[in-house]
Design an enzyme around this catalytic site. Structure first.
Site, PDB file in Angstrom:
ATOM      1  N   HIS A  44      52.074  25.882  46.319  1.00 58.86           N
ATOM      2  CA  HIS A  44      52.428  26.361  44.980  1.00 58.86           C
ATOM      3  C   HIS A  44      53.938  26.333  44.762  1.00 58.86           C
ATOM      4  CE1 HIS A  44      48.450  27.970  45.894  1.00 58.86           C
ATOM      5  NE2 HIS A  44      48.240  28.057  44.597  1.00 58.86           N
ATOM      6  N   GLY A  92      46.668  37.189  49.097  1.00 60.90           N
ATOM      7  CA  GLY A  92      46.129  36.026  48.405  1.00 60.90           C
ATOM      8  C   GLY A  92      45.209  36.482  47.287  1.00 60.90           C
ATOM      9  N   LEU A  94      44.717  38.358  44.440  1.00 57.91           N
ATOM     10  CA  LEU A  94      45.758  39.009  43.643  1.00 57.91           C
ATOM     11  C   LEU A  94      45.432  40.486  43.392  1.00 57.91           C
ATOM     12  CD1 LEU A  94      46.476  36.106  41.126  1.00 57.91           C
ATOM     13  CD2 LEU A  94      47.872  36.819  43.079  1.00 57.91           C
ATOM     14  N   ASP A 109      52.449  37.924  37.453  1.00 62.69           N
ATOM     15  CA  ASP A 109      51.650  38.312  36.285  1.00 62.69           C
ATOM     16  C   ASP A 109      50.186  38.529  36.665  1.00 62.69           C
ATOM     17  OD1 ASP A 109      53.811  37.808  34.235  1.00 62.69           O
ATOM     18  OD2 ASP A 109      53.647  35.802  35.094  1.00 62.69           O
ATOM     19  N   HIS A 165      52.708  25.477  38.577  1.00 61.90           N
ATOM     20  CA  HIS A 165      52.210  26.619  39.368  1.00 61.90           C
ATOM     21  C   HIS A 165      51.687  26.187  40.746  1.00 61.90           C
ATOM     22  CE1 HIS A 165      49.656  30.064  40.551  1.00 61.90           C
ATOM     23  NE2 HIS A 165      48.774  29.133  40.840  1.00 61.90           N
ATOM     24  N   ARG A 181      24.966  63.234  55.265  1.00 63.23           N
ATOM     25  CA  ARG A 181      26.271  63.322  54.570  1.00 63.23           C
ATOM     26  C   ARG A 181      26.979  64.629  54.929  1.00 63.23           C
ATOM     27  NH1 ARG A 181      25.317  65.431  48.422  1.00 63.23           N
ATOM     28  NH2 ARG A 181      23.175  66.088  48.694  1.00 63.23           N
ATOM     29  N   SER A 205      29.925  65.559  46.664  1.00 63.07           N
ATOM     30  CA  SER A 205      28.690  64.820  46.947  1.00 63.07           C
ATOM     31  C   SER A 205      28.706  64.138  48.310  1.00 63.07           C
ATOM     32  CB  SER A 205      28.470  63.742  45.882  1.00 63.07           C
ATOM     33  OG  SER A 205      28.265  64.347  44.634  1.00 63.07           O
ATOM     34  N   GLU A 262      37.693  53.480  42.979  1.00 60.74           N
ATOM     35  CA  GLU A 262      37.177  53.052  44.290  1.00 60.74           C
ATOM     36  C   GLU A 262      37.950  51.876  44.884  1.00 60.74           C
ATOM     37  OE1 GLU A 262      35.130  53.772  41.764  1.00 60.74           O
ATOM     38  OE2 GLU A 262      33.684  55.241  42.505  1.00 60.74           O
ATOM     39  N   HIS A 315      24.506  58.848  50.074  1.00 61.44           N
ATOM     40  CA  HIS A 315      23.453  58.401  49.157  1.00 61.44           C
ATOM     41  C   HIS A 315      23.057  56.962  49.474  1.00 61.44           C
ATOM     42  CE1 HIS A 315      25.088  61.951  47.324  1.00 61.44           C
ATOM     43  NE2 HIS A 315      24.257  61.935  46.320  1.00 61.44           N
ATOM     44  N   ASP A 361      18.940  59.912  39.671  1.00 62.20           N
ATOM     45  CA  ASP A 361      20.023  59.154  39.028  1.00 62.20           C
ATOM     46  C   ASP A 361      19.626  57.726  38.668  1.00 62.20           C
ATOM     47  OD1 ASP A 361      22.043  61.000  38.572  1.00 62.20           O
ATOM     48  OD2 ASP A 361      22.831  60.818  40.613  1.00 62.20           O
ATOM     49  N   HIS A 372      22.327  54.006  40.320  1.00 60.53           N
ATOM     50  CA  HIS A 372      22.878  54.812  41.403  1.00 60.53           C
ATOM     51  C   HIS A 372      22.131  54.644  42.725  1.00 60.53           C
ATOM     52  CE1 HIS A 372      25.093  56.549  38.170  1.00 60.53           C
ATOM     53  NE2 HIS A 372      25.624  57.495  38.916  1.00 60.53           N
ATOM     54  N   ARG A 383      21.513  61.306  51.354  1.00 61.21           N
ATOM     55  CA  ARG A 383      21.670  62.432  50.447  1.00 61.21           C
ATOM     56  C   ARG A 383      20.714  63.562  50.861  1.00 61.21           C
ATOM     57  NH1 ARG A 383      19.034  63.441  44.608  1.00 61.21           N
ATOM     58  NH2 ARG A 383      20.241  65.258  44.079  1.00 61.21           N
TER      59      ARG A 383
HETATM   60  C1  LIG Z   1      41.800  37.824  42.717  1.00 57.98           C
HETATM   61  C2  LIG Z   1      42.320  36.440  42.522  1.00 57.98           C
HETATM   62  N1  LIG Z   1      41.916  35.726  41.471  1.00 57.98           N
HETATM   63  C3  LIG Z   1      42.375  34.464  41.295  1.00 57.98           C
HETATM   64  C4  LIG Z   1      43.237  33.904  42.185  1.00 57.98           C
HETATM   65  C5  LIG Z   1      43.720  32.464  42.013  1.00 57.98           C
HETATM   66  N2  LIG Z   1      45.123  32.448  41.581  1.00 57.98           N
HETATM   67  C6  LIG Z   1      46.144  32.362  42.437  1.00 57.98           C
HETATM   68  S1  LIG Z   1      47.638  32.405  41.718  1.00 57.98           S
HETATM   69  C7  LIG Z   1      46.925  32.531  40.184  1.00 57.98           C
HETATM   70  C8  LIG Z   1      47.790  32.627  38.961  1.00 57.98           C
HETATM   71  C9  LIG Z   1      48.524  33.892  38.955  1.00 57.98           C
HETATM   72  O1  LIG Z   1      49.536  33.880  38.020  1.00 57.98           O
HETATM   73  P1  LIG Z   1      50.941  34.511  38.355  1.00 57.98           P
HETATM   74  O2  LIG Z   1      50.755  35.722  39.151  1.00 57.98           O
HETATM   75  O3  LIG Z   1      51.676  34.630  37.091  1.00 57.98           O
HETATM   76  O4  LIG Z   1      51.584  33.460  39.314  1.00 57.98           O
HETATM   77  P2  LIG Z   1      52.624  32.291  38.929  1.00 57.98           P
HETATM   78  O5  LIG Z   1      51.828  31.224  38.259  1.00 57.98           O
HETATM   79  O6  LIG Z   1      53.650  32.882  38.042  1.00 57.98           O
HETATM   80  O7  LIG Z   1      53.134  31.856  40.250  1.00 57.98           O
HETATM   81  C10 LIG Z   1      45.558  32.530  40.274  1.00 57.98           C
HETATM   82  C11 LIG Z   1      44.638  32.622  39.119  1.00 57.98           C
HETATM   83  C12 LIG Z   1      43.618  34.696  43.281  1.00 57.98           C
HETATM   84  N3  LIG Z   1      44.439  34.230  44.217  1.00 57.98           N
HETATM   85  N4  LIG Z   1      43.180  35.957  43.406  1.00 57.98           N
HETATM   86 MG   LIG Z   2      53.488  34.181  36.405  1.00 65.37          MG
END
Ligand SMILES: Cc1ncc(C[n+]2csc(CCOP(=O)(O)OP(=O)(O)O)c2C)c(N)n1
Ligand SMILES: [Mg+2]
Length: 654
Positions: A27, A115, A117, A156, A261, A355, A382, A408, A458, A466, A470, A517
């Site tokens: 990248h 990785g 995100l 982002d 990217h 529990r 719980s 969670e 549970h 529930d 649940h 439970r």
């Molecule tokens: C949970 C998750 N969903 C999707 C991806 C795939 N993915 C990796 S980077 C990215 C774009 C993220 O955008 P940004 O954080 O703005 O990175 P930039 O393009 O600015 O480097 C995506 C969709 C991932 N790594 N993790």
């Molecule tokens: Mg970005």
């Protein structure tokens, strides 16, 4: 930017882009855009040392935007970690030290596998909690033995993730002032501009969550970034997010566009990048001046600080002997875990939900082990599970009970962070059915073999009234098929206590423990000494062995009763309590053969959950392969066929 800063940053940019192009994978966008951010962090702030890369008081840096891995590897290379230029050149290749995304305990200096995100950001909140707790516990007016920052680089995409919102909200609430997030704000993501998916103001959002917000308008200005980090370090009550405006793919022909990217640049692109940055150093070469700059500003600075810290530790050991002893035990993970027979014992025939037992064990162990910290997702009443010493927060940083709120996913990631920091054992708890909400964090723990503890109550459709939302059905299968995850489903108080002790003693895997439970009877047949084998014979028939029930949890009692009935009729059926498929699978062939002899093929597995995980051990399964229904517990067993009568009949049908 000074000329040397510029030289270092351009080295990171061009070398990174050229490595990515040479292996045709990676990248380049984030590498070109965020290089000044991490160059500034590493050379002016981050306290780390390659000579002791697990130095307890080092700053933690988490690359939440894990797709920028090559940037981290290059920085670690320059910072003296054992990553050679050859390793860099083998980026993303089979068996290399420099995999596609950062991997903990694979590459020296990598603090977390990232990785997915959002996960890194949320885990960092746990690191910051651990720091603040240990700081409150051990620091003295004249000796801040625990005093480090947790830094995150996020993008982002991280901030769009729900887990990030959950974790940020809690971090702001807790006032984690040593958490500093560097936000690579380039307005671009994989599919296009961020504005296609987002409208909100990050500033307003974070301020509303009790964060400091600082903006850096020029992400190429190392001094402006430096000033912002200095300001963030001054915060005493809030975490800080520094929004740094950068240009994705800076210097590339398609800079500012999403196409940079994740697409390696071609030869013309690289040539243009070099021209734009006025960069003339040969490919895969690093100027001596750059090495020298990192030696002075990362390695030497880090070594000096580490040496000073060791001196502080020495002073501390003399002046605060008792605290030092505890500090050492915590630091080296040398806290004694009580043995099973030290726990309160349950009489055979007594009745208690597992529990409740789970909660009592956590209370008991917490009273003996000062390194246990955790809490539940608004379900303490719980799950029965809570930490000790009151609620953790600004008013009580020594509290070991974390009120996670109904968050969670962040709860699990934060608990990973607490465990990952070192010194502490993190646990968290919730309803088993909502383990779906936190599975991605368990997965990261599993990949890292991090010994985080996940406690759920549970465990089956026996939740009752529930109803299907649940009532867990498929969650047992989910965890059992995750590599490196040890799932215990104990049958009674004895098995529960043994499983809990086992889980706290080991340091090799994340553990999931599920509890009932409803009340279950403490059985004469259960054997706590055998829990570590994963499965054992709980009932052996008087008659010649002809069949086996394989089961666990609350169904063990039903199977034993059915087997006894069969035995009384001259039919010899063994009952195997398989509390952990994970541990049983690890046993040697002779043990497995002893428990499940291959010539005994008449086998029925019995569990109130999806049948899928059991076909490995039995060709017949009494399970539940549909969602449940709302009704009082007293109708559940009858409805789904989990009665002694039906278990008996099902065997006879084979
Ligand atoms: C949970 C998750 N969903 C999707 C991806 C795939 N993915 C990796 S980077 C990215 C774009 C993220 O955008 P940004 O954080 O703005 O990175 P930039 O393009 O600015 O480097 C995506 C969709 C991932 N790594 N993790
Ligand atoms: Mg970005």
């Amino acid at each position: 930017m000074s000329s040397i800063d510029k030289k270092c940053v351009n080295t990171l940019r061009v070398l990174g882009a050229e490595i990515i192009s040479s292996v045709n994978s990676g990248h380049p966008g984030i590498v070109l855009g965020a290089a000044p951010i991490l160059h500034t962090l590493f050379t002016r702030h981050l306290n780390i040392t390659p000579t002791d890369h697990e130095w307890f008081n080092r700053d933690r840096f988490i690359l939440s935007a894990g797709h920028g891995s090559i940037l981290l590897y290059m920085l670690l290379h320059l910072s003296g970690y054992k990553i050679s230029m050859d390793d860099l050149k083998h980026f993303r290749q089979k068996g290399s030290l420099t995999p596609g995304h950062p991997e903990w305990h694979h590459t020296p200096g990598v603090e977390l596998s990232t990785g997915p995100l959002g996960q890194g950001f949320a885990t960092a909140v746990g690191l910051a909690i651990a720091e603040s707790f240990l700081d409150a516990k051990f620091n003295k007016y004249d000796n801040n033995i625990l005093d480090h920052n947790t830094y995150v680089l996020c993008g982002d995409g991280d901030l769009q993730e729900g887990v990030c919102q959950e974790a940020a909200s809690l971090a702001g609430h807790l006032g984690l002032n040593k958490l500093i997030v560097l936000y690579d704000s380039n307005d671009v993501q994989l599919d296009g501009n961020v504005e296609l998916a987002n409208t909100e103001s990050v500033e307003a959002k974070f301020k509303a969550m009790n964060w400091n917000y600082i903006k850096v308008t020029d992400g190429n200005d190392c001094d402006e970034i430096d000033r912002a980090i200095n300001l963030a370090k001054e915060s005493t009550t809030k975490p800080t997010i520094i929004e740094i405006k950068t240009i994705i793919g800076y210097g590339a022909p398609n800079s500012g566009e999403s196409s940079i990217h994740g697409k390696p640049m071609n030869a013309e692109g690289i040539a243009e990048l070099r021209k734009n940055l006025n960069y003339t150093i040969a490919p895969f070469q690093i100027d001596d001046e750059v090495y020298a700059f990192y030696k002075k500003n990362v390695i030497d600075r880090g070594n000096t600080n580490c040496t000073l810290w060791n001196k502080m530790l020495n002073d501390y050991s003399k002046k605060y002997e008792d605290d030092f002893k505890l500090f050492s035990d915590i630091m080296y993970n040398d806290i004694n875990v009580p043995a099973y027979n030290e726990l309160p014992q349950y009489e055979v025939g007594s009745s208690e939900s597992t529990r409740k037992v789970m909660g009592k064990v956590v209370d008991f162990l917490s009273s003996k082990m000062p390194n246990i910290m955790g809490g539940s997702a608004d379900l303490t009443a719980s799950t029965m599970v809570k930490g000790a010493d009151g609620i953790y927060g600004e008013a009580n940083p020594l509290g070991r009970n974390i009120k996670f709120g109904v968050r969670e996913h962040a709860m699990a990631a934060i608990t990973n962070g607490i465990t990952l920091h070192g010194g502490l054992r993190g646990f968290c708890a919730g309803f088993f059915v909502f383990s779906d909400y936190l599975k991605p964090a368990v997965r990261v723990a599993a990949i890292m073999k991090l010994p985080t503890l996940f406690f759920f109550s549970h465990d089956t459709v026996c939740v009752g009234e529930d109803g299907p939302t649940h009532q867990p059905v498929e969650q047992l299968a989910m965890f059992r098929c995750m590599p490196n995850v040890n799932l215990f489903r104990p049958a009674d108080a004895k098995e529960m206590e043994a499983a809990m002790v086992y889980s706290f003693k080991q340091n090799e895997n994340p553990t999931v423990i599920v509890s009932t439970r409803q009340n279950v009877t403490t059985l004469a047949e259960t054997n706590p000494d055998k829990v570590s084998y994963g499965a054992y014979v709980a009932y052996e028939p008087k008659n010649k062995l002809e069949g086996i029930y394989v089961t666990c949890g609350s169904e063990l009692q039903l199977c034993i009763e059915a087997a006894k009935k069969l035995d009384s009729e001259g039919v010899g059926v063994r009952v195997v309590s398989m509390i952990s498929q994970f541990l049983f699978d690890k046993q040697d062939a002779s043990y497995k053969e002893k428990i499940l002899p291959s010539n005994i093929t008449k086998r029925l597995a019995v569990e109130m959950g999806a049948s899928m995980p059991w076909y490995k051990y039995a060709s017949n399964v009494l399970g539940i392969d549909e969602y449940g229904a709302s009704m009082p517990l007293k109708y559940i067993h009858e409805t789904y066929g989990f009665t002694v009568e039906n278990i008996y009949n099902k065997y006879k049908e084979i």
